[in-house]
Design an enzyme around this catalytic site. Structure first.
Site, PDB file in Angstrom:
ATOM      1  N   CYS A   1      58.416  11.903  28.602  1.00  0.00           N
ATOM      2  CA  CYS A   1      58.555  10.862  27.584  1.00  0.00           C
ATOM      3  C   CYS A   1      59.645  11.181  26.568  1.00  0.00           C
ATOM      4  CB  CYS A   1      57.223  10.636  26.881  1.00  0.00           C
ATOM      5  SG  CYS A   1      55.926  10.188  28.057  1.00  0.00           S
TER       6      CYS A   1
ATOM      7  N   HIS B   1      55.939   1.273  25.035  1.00  0.00           N
ATOM      8  CA  HIS B   1      56.413   2.596  25.461  1.00  0.00           C
ATOM      9  C   HIS B   1      56.996   2.562  26.881  1.00  0.00           C
ATOM     10  CE1 HIS B   1      56.847   6.806  25.897  1.00  0.00           C
ATOM     11  NE2 HIS B   1      55.634   7.130  26.268  1.00  0.00           N
TER      12      HIS B   1
END
Lengths: 419, 419
Positions: free
Chosen positions: A105, A366
């Site tokens: 991420c 996200h």
């Protein structure tokens, strides 16, 4: 590392972040189902690459270097080699050097760090793209793909939703240590949705979540982990969204700035951009984000700043507990005080230290590889007064991004300043 | 881009490249099957990371930056986030910044390019790792995974073995244009095996292949593509190996060199390292490697060299046709003359311009992410007289690596010099 050449963000482009519950996301009950499809990874990459060049008024042929932050395009889109895919966005990008970077991420943040290096090495205009598509598979398959960010062999068995379980484990450890309950995280969730509801690009722009709703398990906000020990410690509302989307920024040297056309805002300096990694599969203390703290410590030292200098922050809230822990790692508050920051309103849009003004990973969304780029572009936009309904009253001059991968195993902390 | 700080390769480490036909590779007919397993991606990464540090006599804590070149760990090993995995190799690497870089088969070369940038940005000691494990799945599944290096959506239908088919298409175009037959490629294949048979780390160290065998289809060297048009244009012997393996090198600034302990060779300068990308899914001329030519042109210009300066080269021979085409792109010969270089012995171990002295991708092996690092380490070892049975008689002073990804869509050309 000190920057011998000044690096600025000159502008960028972002797509809406979309997925389940977003009105434009195509799924079987959407009226356009069967006649229209959601954008592909390729379309996101091309759209933001061209959009960023347009936003600073340059021909793409002026780009000296490019980076693409993406986590698992190989799995969700059967597609690696995204640097070459980016080069296909415009004929002016033929023969331009592109590199895809990946750190789970934190892939977007690593793209910015690589771009800063490229400018130190002599590049003048660098295009940093982040994009991810995750809605091509169902949630359980997607959770398996995302578990590639953990030490898969040893972590995958924790729960079908491996990462939610890893952070439920952190919530449990945190609550045990500081004598609080998961309800303490509810103001973090409510703040995220409140901000996102003002943000036209947010995945959850039309979904509301009050602190009351976030603070108790219900049919609309269920605990969902199969791992019985960890199940009570996490609800759906504590999680970031499974989103598709893209974002790109243009980094410039001083010489690069001279080549730009009309820009939508003034350039924002990257004062420091520091990366740290910790050993995959090993976390020393579940109640601390020590890798993020290490990256922040290096960044503050380089800039000569400390936490009290920060006027706006984008913090990696992949789960509600993460925002609390990272605020502590960054020194915004003491250990065990991360949940109070939100409860007191300090991290609200016009609080002492606004955090995730557009809704963060939990409500802005996200799309993994895009997230780190989006964070920097958000700070740029707040500093330039470009945030519309979620614009801070006082445009901030000093900002911070903390982009984190895995269970705090790669972290990129970037400090930004508007002169 | 000109290098304002000198960058050298100080040393490195490599594992044997193994897979089908290698005596140490565990498979169902191996005597150790069931009692021993092949190394994992994690083991390869850790082994070469520590080996490289040991090779230059440093504590890993001295490493300022790290890069990991890997193509599809997410698929063959269910593992992304390899930077954090590398940081787990030694406690001294905790908090060290690592980035995984990917550009298909050019991933290793992109790691070197990133490392060169890091040194320009102020790093003094950079660890560049490349590793890949591909033998966890069967050949057809593996071919599907590797097709992620192409524009999957439009290219995957070409053949179950997508990349072999893409290069068979190049062989056909080349033969049509220059009036030769695929037999013209046989000396390239035979030279690769001849070199690998002298190389203890080579995948094909015990398998022999004469020009006669390479030059005709047979039970041992079959045409295998399902695509009927392309089938006659490629045999198994024309292909690189599906290998597992790892390689790492240590890059240093001058200040970094002062921190090293005992090294196994003298440092070798990276005089230039240039990257170029072309648009994924679009090849202008199947008989040219124009992206590699563009990277080479930039590298030669930066160094003030031309092709005649090169005394040894590592060239990305993912297929036999690729070596011919890249030799042409690098200016080692004219268009249509790439096959003759090998036929005349010019690219043999002690020829005019030795190419792939350890056996190249076809016979040394091709653990994708490791390949670009291995190329640079091979040149370092030839320059330092460390190649044992395949050492060139005259240790070369000027060398070149051409590491290419996809269908010539990302290319990294590195020029090396021993003073």
């Amino acid at each position: 590392m000190n920057l011998s050449r000044r690096v600025t963000i000159a502008g960028g482009a972002i797509t809406p972040f979309i997925g389940k519950f977003h009105p434009d996301f195509i799924w079987k009950k959407h009226p356009d189902f069967g006649t229209r499809e959601n954008p592909t990874l390729e379309q996101y990459i091309h759209e933001v690459a061209l959009g960023a060049c347009q936003n600073v008024g340059i021909d793409p042929a002026l780009v000296d270097r490019g980076y693409v932050g993406n986590f698992v395009g190989e799995l969700f889109s059967n597609q690696g080699h995204l640097g070459s895919m980016a080069a296909a966005a415009h004929e002016g990008l033929n023969y331009t050097p592109f590199t895809r970077v990946e750190g789970a991420c934190a892939s977007g943040g690593l793209g910015i760090a690589a771009g800063v290096d490229a400018i130190q090495a002599g590049a003048d205009i660098v295009l940093v793209i982040g994009a991810e598509v995750q809605t091509t598979r169902n949630a359980k398959e997607g959770a398996d793909f995302l578990a590639r960010a953990s030490h898969y062999e040893t972590a995958r068995g924790l729960d079908p939703f491996t990462f939610p379980a890893m952070f439920a484990r952190r919530t449990k450890a945190y609550c045990d240590k500081f004598g609080v309950t998961p309800e303490a995280l509810a103001p973090i969730v409510a703040k995220a949705y409140d901000n996102a509801n003002r943000n036209p690009n947010a995945h959850m722009r039309e979904v509301q979540m009050s602190a009351e709703q976030a603070g108790s398990a219900s049919d609309k906000n269920p605990c969902f982990l199969e791992n019985e020990e960890l199940n009570p410690w996490l609800r759906v509302g504590d999680c970031s969204q499974v989103s598709d989307g893209g974002c790109a920024i243009i980094l410039c040297s001083d010489k690069g700035l001279e080549k730009l056309g009309e820009c939508q805002g003034d350039p924002v300096d990257i004062v420091a951009c520091e990366v740290a990694c910790g050993p995959l599969g090993q976390v020393a203390d579940l109640t601390k984000m020590d890798v993020t703290a290490a990256a922040a410590s290096k960044a503050y030292a380089q800039a000569g700043w400390n936490a009290t200098d920060i006027e706006v922050a984008e913090v990696h809230d992949c789960f509600s507990i993460t925002e609390a822990l990272i605020c502590e790692a960054l020194g915004f508050c003491g250990d065990g005080e991360g949940t109070q920051l939100a409860a007191e309103g300090a991290t609200s849009l016009n609080g002492r230290i606004p955090v995730n003004t557009g809704g963060g990973l939990m409500a802005f969304g996200h799309p993994v590889g895009a997230t780190g780029i989006k964070q920097a572009f958000e700070i740029f936009r707040q500093m330039n007064g470009l945030c519309g309904d979620y614009q801070m009253e006082s445009s901030p001059a000093r900002g911070l991004c903390a982009n984190m991968g895995g269970d705090d195993r790669t972290s990129v902390v970037t400090l930004l300043q508007k002169n």
